[in-house]
Design a protein around this motif. Structure first.
Motif, PDB file in Angstrom:
ATOM      1  N   VAL A  68     -70.632  16.759   8.116  1.00 27.36           N
ATOM      2  CA  VAL A  68     -69.452  16.104   8.667  1.00 27.36           C
ATOM      3  C   VAL A  68     -69.766  14.632   8.905  1.00 27.36           C
ATOM      4  O   VAL A  68     -70.720  14.292   9.619  1.00 27.36           O
ATOM      5  CB  VAL A  68     -69.014  16.756   9.992  1.00 27.36           C
ATOM      6  CG1 VAL A  68     -67.862  15.978  10.625  1.00 27.36           C
ATOM      7  CG2 VAL A  68     -68.601  18.201   9.755  1.00 27.36           C
ATOM      8  N   ASN A 113     -64.618  14.028  10.412  1.00 29.69           N
ATOM      9  CA  ASN A 113     -64.035  14.630  11.615  1.00 29.69           C
ATOM     10  C   ASN A 113     -62.677  14.029  11.949  1.00 29.69           C
ATOM     11  O   ASN A 113     -61.967  14.528  12.828  1.00 29.69           O
ATOM     12  CB  ASN A 113     -64.983  14.499  12.810  1.00 29.69           C
ATOM     13  CG  ASN A 113     -65.039  13.099  13.392  1.00 29.69           C
ATOM     14  OD1 ASN A 113     -64.983  12.106  12.661  1.00 29.69           O
ATOM     15  ND2 ASN A 113     -65.170  13.008  14.710  1.00 29.69           N
ATOM     16  N   ARG A 165     -63.270  18.664  18.382  1.00 26.79           N
ATOM     17  CA  ARG A 165     -63.430  19.537  17.201  1.00 26.79           C
ATOM     18  C   ARG A 165     -64.889  19.681  16.820  1.00 26.79           C
ATOM     19  O   ARG A 165     -65.290  20.678  16.220  1.00 26.79           O
ATOM     20  CB  ARG A 165     -62.591  18.987  16.055  1.00 26.79           C
ATOM     21  CG  ARG A 165     -63.011  17.636  15.541  1.00 26.79           C
ATOM     22  CD  ARG A 165     -61.929  16.922  14.760  1.00 26.79           C
ATOM     23  NE  ARG A 165     -60.847  16.476  15.623  1.00 26.79           N
ATOM     24  CZ  ARG A 165     -59.752  15.849  15.184  1.00 26.79           C
ATOM     25  NH1 ARG A 165     -59.605  15.611  13.883  1.00 26.79           N
ATOM     26  NH2 ARG A 165     -58.814  15.465  16.013  1.00 26.79           N
ATOM     27  N   LEU A 203     -58.876  14.585   5.570  1.00 28.23           N
ATOM     28  CA  LEU A 203     -60.217  14.660   6.147  1.00 28.23           C
ATOM     29  C   LEU A 203     -61.299  14.502   5.078  1.00 28.23           C
ATOM     30  O   LEU A 203     -62.468  14.812   5.317  1.00 28.23           O
ATOM     31  CB  LEU A 203     -60.406  15.996   6.881  1.00 28.23           C
ATOM     32  CG  LEU A 203     -59.471  16.248   8.063  1.00 28.23           C
ATOM     33  CD1 LEU A 203     -59.720  17.639   8.636  1.00 28.23           C
ATOM     34  CD2 LEU A 203     -59.640  15.187   9.142  1.00 28.23           C
ATOM     35  N   TYR A 234     -59.425  21.178  10.438  1.00 24.12           N
ATOM     36  CA  TYR A 234     -60.861  20.957  10.582  1.00 24.12           C
ATOM     37  C   TYR A 234     -61.517  22.203  11.181  1.00 24.12           C
ATOM     38  O   TYR A 234     -62.528  22.703  10.668  1.00 24.12           O
ATOM     39  CB  TYR A 234     -61.121  19.735  11.461  1.00 24.12           C
ATOM     40  CG  TYR A 234     -62.585  19.519  11.753  1.00 24.12           C
ATOM     41  CD1 TYR A 234     -63.358  18.684  10.965  1.00 24.12           C
ATOM     42  CD2 TYR A 234     -63.208  20.179  12.815  1.00 24.12           C
ATOM     43  CE1 TYR A 234     -64.714  18.511  11.222  1.00 24.12           C
ATOM     44  CE2 TYR A 234     -64.556  20.013  13.082  1.00 24.12           C
ATOM     45  CZ  TYR A 234     -65.302  19.180  12.281  1.00 24.12           C
ATOM     46  OH  TYR A 234     -66.650  19.026  12.524  1.00 24.12           O
TER      47      TYR A 234
END
Length: 459
Positions: free
Chosen positions: A301, A394, A311, A385, A409
């Protein structure tokens, strides 16, 4: 529950006659000419939010007329506990036939005050309830009070250790298992994103876990975002955006509140609760925009925005929950301002990867008058994303559909075969309303508990 007294202690209770504009004329006629003249002299006609004491002998009140909105059944009487004179009141059969459980719950919620740092100026008026109503309704009120208390407590007294301590206390009360991973133990146990978000705080990040129930029972996992304070990290929030960030652990408070209800009800299930508890702070070792974190699930990520931290702490917890292949995962999070822009502060945004899960939650919300609103997991928006150096980012440049992209996500960390629902919840009342005092709030909790009871009581 000091807002209530049971019928055995109901001596000298004042009859409380609930009315609205439609029912008032007939009630007034039944009360007699003197009562009609008194109501007319005080210009009272059953308006919602107004009340009028009918005079009795010796300067006492013979009864109290309380105007309410029968469409808002749970909160029909919620404005009264802190407005009526102190004393005992009992619902009278001459008025509207309110459901005793709903009325008593609303009364209790209207009596709530956060008193840890400021002593209340008066006692709340008390409502007489039957023993069976109190036994049925008290756990709900107590769970909502606890959620509110957790959220209202400032971060100095509700940091990661204290939040985890609330889950530990619940485990001890019910004989449940408990463990936690603290600080660098998160790295050793492969929870890297929880560690990354929380490492800059002087209070160590942690993941707390409660487990209870037989291994062969249907397994329910509750996950709650526990960001005890969110500065935004290096992508720092402005002052007005940071002011109420003590509430950013509202998802964890909801998970703990729901767990308390499930455990008290002794439902035939195996329960796990996961609370990733961190403070998103700023220091020399704070995680930075542009860094790439390898998550527990193995996905890389790219950190596009350090203020999209919820998240990140959730994704490791969701991956860990999914490894256990439970019957269902339910997560709660104060995740996005975009959900508030879309639905406002009173409607939590529900996402689910199974229609039957969403339908069951929405049915329970209607039954309990505890609203939820489903938004779609619109997978084409996953492109928002995209990262050119990692599996995903993210966050992203677009401000469109922020609640949906946040849910998408999270979905990347839940296998397709795993039933899962996510609730993006505000956890806060911006102003005072009957039964909804300004400050921390439990939203969707009654609906979720009803759903869990329906799903597992027959297990």
């Amino acid at each position: 529950m000091d807002a209530w007294i049971t019928a055995t202690d109901a001596a000298d209770a004042i009859p409380l006659i609930a009315v609205d504009r439609e029912s008032f004329p007939a009630v007034a006629v039944a009360l007699g000419d003197d009562a009609q003249r008194w109501c007319a002299a005080n210009d009272f006609a059953g308006e919602a939010g107004r009340f009028l004491a009918l005079p009795g002998a010796g300067g006492t009140a013979a009864a109290l007329l309380a105007g309410c909105d029968r469409r808002d059944a749970v909160f029909a009487l919620a404005s009264l506990p802190l407005r009526l004179p102190e004393g005992r009141y009992a619902l009278d059969a001459r008025g509207l036939a309110l459901d005793a459980g709903e009325a008593s719950l609303g009364w209790a919620l209207g009596a709530y005050r956060f008193s840890r740092y400021k002593k209340p100026s008066r006692r709340a008026a008390q409502l007489v309830v039957a023993d069976d109503v109190a036994q049925r309704t008290a756990p709900l009120a107590e769970a909502i009070f606890h959620v509110r208390d957790l959220i209202n407590t400032p971060t100095e007294d509700m940091g990661p250790a204290e939040l985890a301590g609330s889950l530990r206390a619940l485990a001890e009360r019910h004989g449940a298992g408990y463990r936690e991973w603290v600080g660098d133990e998160l790295l050793a146990a492969n929870f890297p994103t929880i560690h990354a978000v929380g490492r800059a705080s002087h209070r160590a990040p942690r993941l707390a876990e409660l487990t209870h129930g037989p291994a062969d029972a249907p397994h329910l996992v509750l996950v709650g975002k526990g960001v005890c304070f969110d500065t935004g990290g290096l992508d720092i929030k402005p002052a007005d955006g940071m002011r109420w960030m003590k509430k950013d652990m509202g998802g964890a408070a909801h998970a703990i509140g729901l767990a308390a209800l499930v455990l008290a009800a002794k439902l035939p299930l195996r329960l796990s609760v996961l609370i990733p508890a961190v403070e998103n702070a700023i220091a020399g070792n704070a995680y930075r925009p542009g860094e790439i974190v390898r998550t527990r699930a193995g996905h890389t990520v790219e950190i596009d925005n350090t203020d999209a931290e919820g998240r990140l702490v959730l994704c490791d917890a969701l991956a860990y929950a999914s490894e256990q292949k439970p019957d269902l995962i339910l997560d709660f999070a104060t995740l996005t301002g975009a959900a508030r822009i879309a639905l406002g502060p009173e409607l939590p945004a529900l996402f689910a990867n199974r229609d039957e899960i969403a339908d069951g939650l929405l049915d329970a919300a209607r039954a309990t008058r505890d609203p939820l609103w489903r938004l779609p997991l619109w997978r084409p928006y996953l492109t928002m994303l995209d990262s050119h150096v990692a599996d995903l980012a993210n966050s992203g440049a677009s401000r469109h559909a922020g609640a949906i992209t946040a849910a998408l996500y999270l979905e990347r960390f839940v296998p397709e075969a795993q039933p899962w629902a996510h609730l993006d919840v505000y956890s806060w009342n911006d102003s005072d309303k009957p039964g909804h005092p300004r400050g921390g709030e439990a939203q969707g909790l009654r609906a979720y508990f009803e759903f869990v009871k329906r799903r597992y009581a027959r297990a």
